[in-house]
Enzyme design. Sequence first.
Site, PDB file in Angstrom:
ATOM      1  N   GLU A 224       0.941  -1.102  -0.020  1.00 15.15           N
ATOM      2  CA  GLU A 224      -0.035  -0.092   0.169  1.00 15.15           C
ATOM      3  C   GLU A 224       1.009   1.249  -0.055  1.00 15.15           C
ATOM      4  OE1 GLU A 224      -3.351   0.149  -0.083  1.00 15.15           O
ATOM      5  OE2 GLU A 224      -3.629  -2.154   0.191  1.00 15.15           O
ATOM      6  N   CYS A 258      -2.111   9.556   2.491  1.00 11.42           N
ATOM      7  CA  CYS A 258      -1.686   9.079   1.346  1.00 11.42           C
ATOM      8  C   CYS A 258      -2.577   9.470   0.178  1.00 11.42           C
ATOM      9  CB  CYS A 258      -1.460   7.468   1.423  1.00 11.42           C
ATOM     10  SG  CYS A 258      -3.253   6.743   2.192  1.00 11.42           S
TER      11      CYS A 258
HETATM   12  P1  NAD Z   1       7.965   4.744   5.125  1.00 13.47           P
HETATM   13  O1  NAD Z   1       8.259   3.957   3.857  1.00 13.47           O
HETATM   14  O2  NAD Z   1       9.273   5.627   5.390  1.00 13.47           O
HETATM   15  O3  NAD Z   1       7.970   3.608   6.541  1.00 13.47           O
HETATM   16  C1  NAD Z   1       7.112   2.747   6.733  1.00 13.47           C
HETATM   17  C2  NAD Z   1       7.377   1.528   7.460  1.00 13.47           C
HETATM   18  O4  NAD Z   1       8.339   1.033   6.785  1.00 13.47           O
HETATM   19  C3  NAD Z   1       7.777   2.358   8.946  1.00 13.47           C
HETATM   20  O5  NAD Z   1       7.424   1.356   9.920  1.00 13.47           O
HETATM   21  C4  NAD Z   1       9.308   2.043   8.741  1.00 13.47           C
HETATM   22  O6  NAD Z   1       9.969   1.607  10.076  1.00 13.47           O
HETATM   23  C5  NAD Z   1       9.425   0.786   7.891  1.00 13.47           C
HETATM   24  N1  NAD Z   1      10.837   0.961   7.187  1.00 13.47           N
HETATM   25  C6  NAD Z   1      11.507   1.852   6.762  1.00 13.47           C
HETATM   26  N2  NAD Z   1      12.647   1.638   5.901  1.00 13.47           N
HETATM   27  C7  NAD Z   1      12.413   0.157   5.883  1.00 13.47           C
HETATM   28  C8  NAD Z   1      13.263  -0.688   5.143  1.00 13.47           C
HETATM   29  N3  NAD Z   1      14.480  -0.575   4.703  1.00 13.47           N
HETATM   30  N4  NAD Z   1      12.527  -1.933   5.266  1.00 13.47           N
HETATM   31  C9  NAD Z   1      11.602  -2.486   5.965  1.00 13.47           C
HETATM   32  N5  NAD Z   1      10.742  -1.485   6.635  1.00 13.47           N
HETATM   33  C10 NAD Z   1      11.281  -0.256   6.605  1.00 13.47           C
HETATM   34  O7  NAD Z   1       6.728   5.164   4.949  1.00 13.47           O
HETATM   35  P2  NAD Z   1       6.236   6.465   5.838  1.00 13.47           P
HETATM   36  O8  NAD Z   1       7.113   7.820   5.447  1.00 13.47           O
HETATM   37  O9  NAD Z   1       6.136   6.253   7.034  1.00 13.47           O
HETATM   38  O10 NAD Z   1       4.753   6.791   5.163  1.00 13.47           O
HETATM   39  C11 NAD Z   1       4.440   7.644   4.155  1.00 13.47           C
HETATM   40  C12 NAD Z   1       4.290   7.174   2.888  1.00 13.47           C
HETATM   41  O11 NAD Z   1       3.260   6.119   2.820  1.00 13.47           O
HETATM   42  C13 NAD Z   1       3.612   8.012   1.678  1.00 13.47           C
HETATM   43  O12 NAD Z   1       4.248   7.932   0.751  1.00 13.47           O
HETATM   44  C14 NAD Z   1       2.316   7.795   1.907  1.00 13.47           C
HETATM   45  O13 NAD Z   1       1.544   8.002   0.646  1.00 13.47           O
HETATM   46  C15 NAD Z   1       2.418   6.171   1.891  1.00 13.47           C
HETATM   47  N6  NAD Z   1       1.220   5.887   2.723  1.00 13.47           N
HETATM   48  C16 NAD Z   1       0.402   4.928   1.688  1.00 13.47           C
HETATM   49  C17 NAD Z   1      -1.036   4.517   2.364  1.00 13.47           C
HETATM   50  C18 NAD Z   1      -1.805   3.585   1.494  1.00 13.47           C
HETATM   51  O14 NAD Z   1      -2.534   3.104   2.182  1.00 13.47           O
HETATM   52  N7  NAD Z   1      -1.582   3.349   0.275  1.00 13.47           N
HETATM   53  C19 NAD Z   1      -1.234   4.916   3.555  1.00 13.47           C
HETATM   54  C20 NAD Z   1      -0.595   5.816   4.143  1.00 13.47           C
HETATM   55  C21 NAD Z   1       0.909   6.012   3.610  1.00 13.47           C
END
Ligand code: NAD
Length: 480
Positions: A224, A258
């Site tokens: 997502e 998002c």
């Molecule tokens: P992010 O990808 O930085 O982090 C999300 C999660 O991934 C966190 O728990 C983080 O610790 C983990 N993570 C970070 N690096 C990782 C790695 N190398 N391997 C595995 N896990 C890792 O995202 P964010 O900044 O927390 O969220 C914002 C983004 O998420 C935006 O792009 C937004 O559009 C998207 N988003 C999408 C939805 C959806 O439903 N499609 C919902 C909310 C947010």
Amino acid sequence: MKLATIDADDSTMQSGPADILSLQRSDFLRAGAPELSERLADIRKLRDAVRQQSEEIAAVISADFGNRSVHETMVADIWPALASARHVLQHLASWMKPRRVSVGLELMPGRARILYQPIGVAGIISPWNYPFQLAIVPLIAALAAGNRVMLKPSELTPRTSEFVAGFLGKLFPAEKVATILGGPDVGAAFSALPFDHLFYTGSTAVGRRIMRAAAENLTPVTLELGGKSPCIIGNDAVMASAAPSVAFGKLLNAGQTCVAPDYALVPRARLDEFVDHIRQAITRLYPSLRANPDYTAIINDRHYVRINSLLDEARRRGVRFLEVNPSNEKLPPAERKIVPSLLIDPPDDLAVMQDEIFGPVLPIRPYDSLDEAIEFVNGKPRPLALYYYGTTKIDRDKVLNRTVSGGASVNETLMHIVVENLPFGGIGPSGMGAYHGEYGFQTFSHRKGVFLQSRINGSGMLRPPFGRAANTMLKFLMNR
Ligand code: NAD
């Protein structure tokens, strides 16, 4: 033994999650798929706890953000979790039923059915922007499908993530639901575990890493992700209702959503009218900003600096700029609130037109024909959501048919996400797979196709030694 939540500081961090996975998997294999009654009891227990602790949840999220509107938390974190639980409680019995499907004439009187089986242990990685909803709604779907779950919430909302760990730890034993706390390193180690399914919500960049890590184990993924969701204002849009709706979708959670409308495409002849309406709408929604509890702060300094640098670049490039600051307040950087800003007709090479904004900034681009607006959208990566405002069916259908987005709302923003009967997910760089309602149940289930042979059947006709019977049968099969 019940394993406690394992913290990132714990030196056993690397082996801890793997141990929990083994524990959950062996317990799952020993116990088999839980009955409907057990699943319903789990979801009810979860729902009741969410209801009872909603205010605490809102307080802890607000502490993480600096200020997160309590109403926004109720609308966008608590309500979706409760709505999802209610929907599951109403429909799970029918979703779990084996589905009979017909067989071809040649296989009759055999029968076939689809059995929905839990996949086993699901890993869920959640982000910070709706830190409760985006952890709990996938968890509800995974539990409804009968699975064990390991959750890795975001390190950017540390208080909420710790709260969630304690909250779930009190409701479920670690062999059913366990929370792993930590940052990207823990996330990377987590995504490398051989889960039966990995469900990730977050950025597209990290989504790629998740998929790479999962590929090593051939673990199926649901991603997502994010992206730039466009909002097209049609020629015949009713501006008095379109502009407030766009303003609400943009400024909920200060744009850290998002599915927020990322940028607006507006007919050139109606550009000033749109700008004027949206300015008025923002003024009505947020007559003040600094001390206004309804207006949410930016999650941390890094994102605050990032959003301001998008604005600085636009200023440097001389983009027409409108800050909507109705009470003319100074917003101290330490409080991380950003004035809602409209950027009018920014060039496409600006970062604000290239990267997902995730903040209270709305670029507004004029267009001369609907075809041009559609081409603009199609020239960019496929978005998570698309919004169209207009009254003519022919234009609406043209936009919906000729653009590809995860989901869409017409004459509204965001709302397709709260319809439990709609699949929610992205496409291409905005994601893969879907959840919500029955789609969530299916995402976390294995659809096992089962054929049940009848005692009297004709299958022997196609076995050697081949002779007249086989030839007659083949002739029949090939000419049907
Ligand atoms: P992010 O990808 O930085 O982090 C999300 C999660 O991934 C966190 O728990 C983080 O610790 C983990 N993570 C970070 N690096 C990782 C790695 N190398 N391997 C595995 N896990 C890792 O995202 P964010 O900044 O927390 O969220 C914002 C983004 O998420 C935006 O792009 C937004 O559009 C998207 N988003 C999408 C939805 C959806 O439903 N499609 C919902 C909310 C947010």
